[in-house]
Write an enzyme that holds these catalytic residues in place. Structure first.
Site, PDB file in Angstrom:
ATOM      1  N   LYS A 201     -14.690  -6.129 -28.805  1.00  0.00           N
ATOM      2  CA  LYS A 201     -14.593  -5.370 -27.544  1.00  0.00           C
ATOM      3  C   LYS A 201     -14.918  -3.908 -27.794  1.00  0.00           C
ATOM      4  CE  LYS A 201     -10.830  -7.775 -25.105  1.00  0.00           C
ATOM      5  NZ  LYS A 201      -9.448  -7.627 -24.670  1.00  0.00           N
TER       6      LYS A 201
ATOM      7  N   GLU B 108      -6.919 -19.011 -29.326  1.00  0.00           N
ATOM      8  CA  GLU B 108      -6.571 -17.588 -29.271  1.00  0.00           C
ATOM      9  C   GLU B 108      -5.137 -17.381 -29.763  1.00  0.00           C
ATOM     10  OE1 GLU B 108      -8.378 -14.670 -26.279  1.00  0.00           O
ATOM     11  OE2 GLU B 108      -6.326 -14.772 -25.572  1.00  0.00           O
TER      12      GLU B 108
ATOM     13  N   GLY C  90      -1.467 -13.443 -21.577  1.00  0.00           N
ATOM     14  CA  GLY C  90      -2.552 -13.820 -20.675  1.00  0.00           C
ATOM     15  C   GLY C  90      -2.775 -15.323 -20.622  1.00  0.00           C
ATOM     16  N   ARG C  91      -2.804 -15.965 -21.786  1.00  0.00           N
ATOM     17  CA  ARG C  91      -3.143 -17.398 -21.805  1.00  0.00           C
ATOM     18  C   ARG C  91      -1.975 -18.298 -21.389  1.00  0.00           C
ATOM     19  NH1 ARG C  91      -3.635 -14.793 -26.443  1.00  0.00           N
ATOM     20  NH2 ARG C  91      -2.189 -15.187 -28.155  1.00  0.00           N
TER      21      ARG C  91
ATOM     22  N   HIS D  68     -21.214 -40.734 -23.898  1.00  0.00           N
ATOM     23  CA  HIS D  68     -22.674 -40.807 -23.922  1.00  0.00           C
ATOM     24  C   HIS D  68     -23.291 -39.555 -24.527  1.00  0.00           C
ATOM     25  CE1 HIS D  68     -22.564 -44.543 -21.685  1.00  0.00           C
ATOM     26  NE2 HIS D  68     -21.518 -43.996 -21.087  1.00  0.00           N
TER      27      HIS D  68
ATOM     28  N   GLU E 239     -15.441  -6.958 -18.528  1.00  0.00           N
ATOM     29  CA  GLU E 239     -16.100  -7.982 -17.698  1.00  0.00           C
ATOM     30  C   GLU E 239     -15.532  -7.957 -16.272  1.00  0.00           C
ATOM     31  OE1 GLU E 239     -14.680  -8.355 -20.608  1.00  0.00           O
ATOM     32  OE2 GLU E 239     -15.774  -9.748 -21.909  1.00  0.00           O
TER      33      GLU E 239
ATOM     34  N   LYS F 236      -4.435  -8.385 -16.440  1.00  0.00           N
ATOM     35  CA  LYS F 236      -3.149  -7.845 -16.875  1.00  0.00           C
ATOM     36  C   LYS F 236      -3.302  -6.358 -17.214  1.00  0.00           C
ATOM     37  CE  LYS F 236       0.289  -8.691 -20.452  1.00  0.00           C
ATOM     38  NZ  LYS F 236       0.653  -9.543 -21.579  1.00  0.00           N
TER      39      LYS F 236
END
Ligand SMILES: O=P(O)(O)OC[C@H]1O[C@](O)(CO)[C@@H](O)[C@@H]1O
Length: 547
Positions: free
Chosen positions: A512, A353, A267-268, A384, A212, A206
């Protein structure tokens, strides 16, 4: 006191919590044969059963009162109307507009959002058709065979989760790969299998500043440039999804190859926008449309169902009840469907978030726990691994069990085996087993009294561990759209009930900023004394070892 805990409904719930702590779910079921009918909702394609949650009718009424006293209905309507409810960023929150059918105008700052959304969808559709039909050609005239989606967080998790969930519907037109980690090992492993001449990169960010993503995009660009010096190669192999046209141009991406995002899409909550382009490329545009249609159905349910039967509202009320009143600090997400294996990771970002906050809208410290830690994995594998903790640990973890009546491929008996575990686990977590039953069972097997005395306490399951069961008719694109739509609106409601701003993420900014400063320090050989002694010594150890 902060704004929520002064409300009458909040205070009534605090009193009820003390009473409910003494009740056992097993007794609640025994004393009320109608419990399932009372605490379940069925809508098209989804059965939502919350009868195994620790609540009474009185508690449910108080929770509904809390929804009224926090003006949840009005907030919902403001969101759908495009009001700027993202108060700290002064933005509207309109992911619902991304799945709204064409011809339903919604004006925001003088522009019809609906028209813009459908123009972009048409652009996605045309692009997907060109790539999938082999008309979009790479630098040496070959068709695209592999798509690499580069993005992180909300620009990665939604598309990757949906791709995994629906991969059984993929044909063999294209392969898809996702790269999110700044750790170069990931992109190097992906690129090692690919041919630059037939690879298309979708760089999704965005902001187009996320370190990253930019690091990975530059590595991809260098890889392409190493393979060819052909004119216009970047335009043939790179497209972007972003709201930052200046930055995509700086990167060298042709403006025709940029798919728009808007600042009113968080974003999410963005997989329904062009961020979903990798889904459409891999599975075809029709499947992407089905995903949107499923989420739109839930938007309508959220808008129109009364709160008593409104699944996202109930999901949020249960979360607040469990966490802020009954003291559960964690929530497990347990999909009983291998294809849904990324759901816990997706919901971790979506919920934590959004609502992992500790001040109210007004900036006052909350005096209650906001949201739980979200974690989980596919239920069967979890059985398990960590179910021992769920059944007999000292912490009670409410769990969402998500399964399907029909899996996405016909797997014969497997599905019965799988789902028998789903049903049995929710029953075991609810019922538990007491000393008397264990003793009777061991006696019937001829175990000696001495051995029974040694074993019995270890075998007790307290039960009374709350679960919600979500049964989807079938795992397909519509169902995934519905499921994610339900959780998105749950998160919205949770934010309002808790009075936290769900649409910013200031908590990720501090790290950041520090990382970019430290990255500059790592680029030279000088030792640092700028930080605290731990950070200095970690950085210096790293630099000395690499020297
Ligand atoms: O799409 P962008 O701008 O690269 O951001 C990626 C992600 O980073 C965050 O800002 C922080 O994790 C998320 O909210 C977002 O989804």
């Amino acid at each position: 006191m902060s704004s929520r805990s002064v409300l009458p409904a909040w205070q009534a719930l605090q009193t009820s919590a003390e009473q409910v702590k003494n009740l056992h779910l097993k007794q609640m079921f025994a004393s009320d044969p109608q419990r399932f009918n009372q605490f379940s909702v069925a809508i098209d394609g989804v059965l939502f059963d919350y009868s195994k949650q620790r609540l009474t009718q009185d508690v449910f009424t108080q929770l509904l009162n809390l929804a009224e006293q926090t003006d949840l209905r009005q907030w919902r309507d403001k969101m759908f109307a495009g009001e700027k409810i993202n108060i700290t960023e002064d933005r509207a929150v309109l992911h619902v507009a991304l799945r709204q059918p064409a011809g339903t105008p919604l004006f925001l700052d003088g522009e019809d959002v609906n028209q813009g959304v459908h123009q972009e969808l048409a652009k996605i559709k045309a692009f997907v058709a060109r790539v999938r039909s082999g008309q979009w050609l790479g630098f040496d005239g070959q068709a695209i065979k592999n798509v690499v989606s580069i993005g992180v967080g909300g620009s990665n998790l939604g598309p990757q989760m949906a791709t995994e969930a629906l991969k059984t519907y993929a044909d063999d037109t294209l392969n898809i790969h996702y790269v999110s980690n700044a750790d170069g090992v990931q992109i190097h492993q992906v690129l090692a299998q690919l041919d630059p001449a037939t690879t298309l990169f979708v760089v999704s960010s965005k902001t187009f500043t996320t370190s990253e993503t930019m690091t990975n995009a530059k590595t991809a660009l260098a890889w392409l440039n190493k393979a060819t010096t052909a004119q216009g190669a970047v335009a043939k192999h790179f497209v972007a999804v972003s709201s930052n046209l200046a930055k995509t141009a700086d990167f060298g991406i042709d403006s025709d190859n940029v798919f728009a995002m808007w600042d009113w899409v968080g974003g999410r909550f963005s997989m329904w926008s062009a961020i979903g382009l990798p889904i459409a490329l891999y599975l075809g545009f029709e499947i992407f449309e089905e995903l949107l249609a499923g989420a739109h159905e839930i938007d309508q349910h959220f808008l129109n169902a009364d709160f008593q039967h409104n699944i996202p509202v109930i999901m949020a009320l249960l979360s607040v009840w469990n966490t802020s009143f009954l003291g559960a600090d964690a929530q497990a997400i347990l999909p009983y469907d291998q294809t849904m294996h990324m759901l816990p990771a997706y919901l971790q970002q979506a919920e934590m978030e959004s609502n992992g906050k500790s001040v109210t809208f007004a900036g006052d410290a909350v005096d209650y726990t906001t949201v739980p830690l979200i974690w989980g994995m596919t239920g069967i594998n979890g059985q398990h691994a960590f179910y021992q903790y769920l059944h007999q640990g000292t912490t009670i973890v409410p769990a969402d069990f998500i399964g399907s009546v029909t899996p996405s491929v016909d797997v014969g008996q497997h599905h019965q085996v799988l789902m028998s575990n789903f049903f049995a686990q929710t029953q075991a977590l609810m019922d538990g087993v007491n000393e008397d039953s264990i003793t009777a069972d061991l006696m019937s097997k001829g175990v000696s009294e001495a051995r029974i005395n040694e074993l019995v306490k270890h075998k007790v399951h307290q039960g009374n561990r709350p679960t919600t069961s979500i049964l989807l008719d079938k795992i397909d694109a519509r169902a995934v759209g519905r499921l994610i739509g339900l959780y998105e609106h749950k998160i919205f409601c949770q934010g309002i009930l808790l009075a936290v701003c769900s649409f910013d993420q200031w908590g990720v900014e501090l790290g950041k900023g520090l990382a970019s400063n430290i990255e500059a320090q790592l680029a030279n050989h000088d030792l640092t004394d700028e930080h605290d002694s731990s950070t200095n010594n970690l950085i210096n150890y790293f630099k000395q070892k690499r020297a």
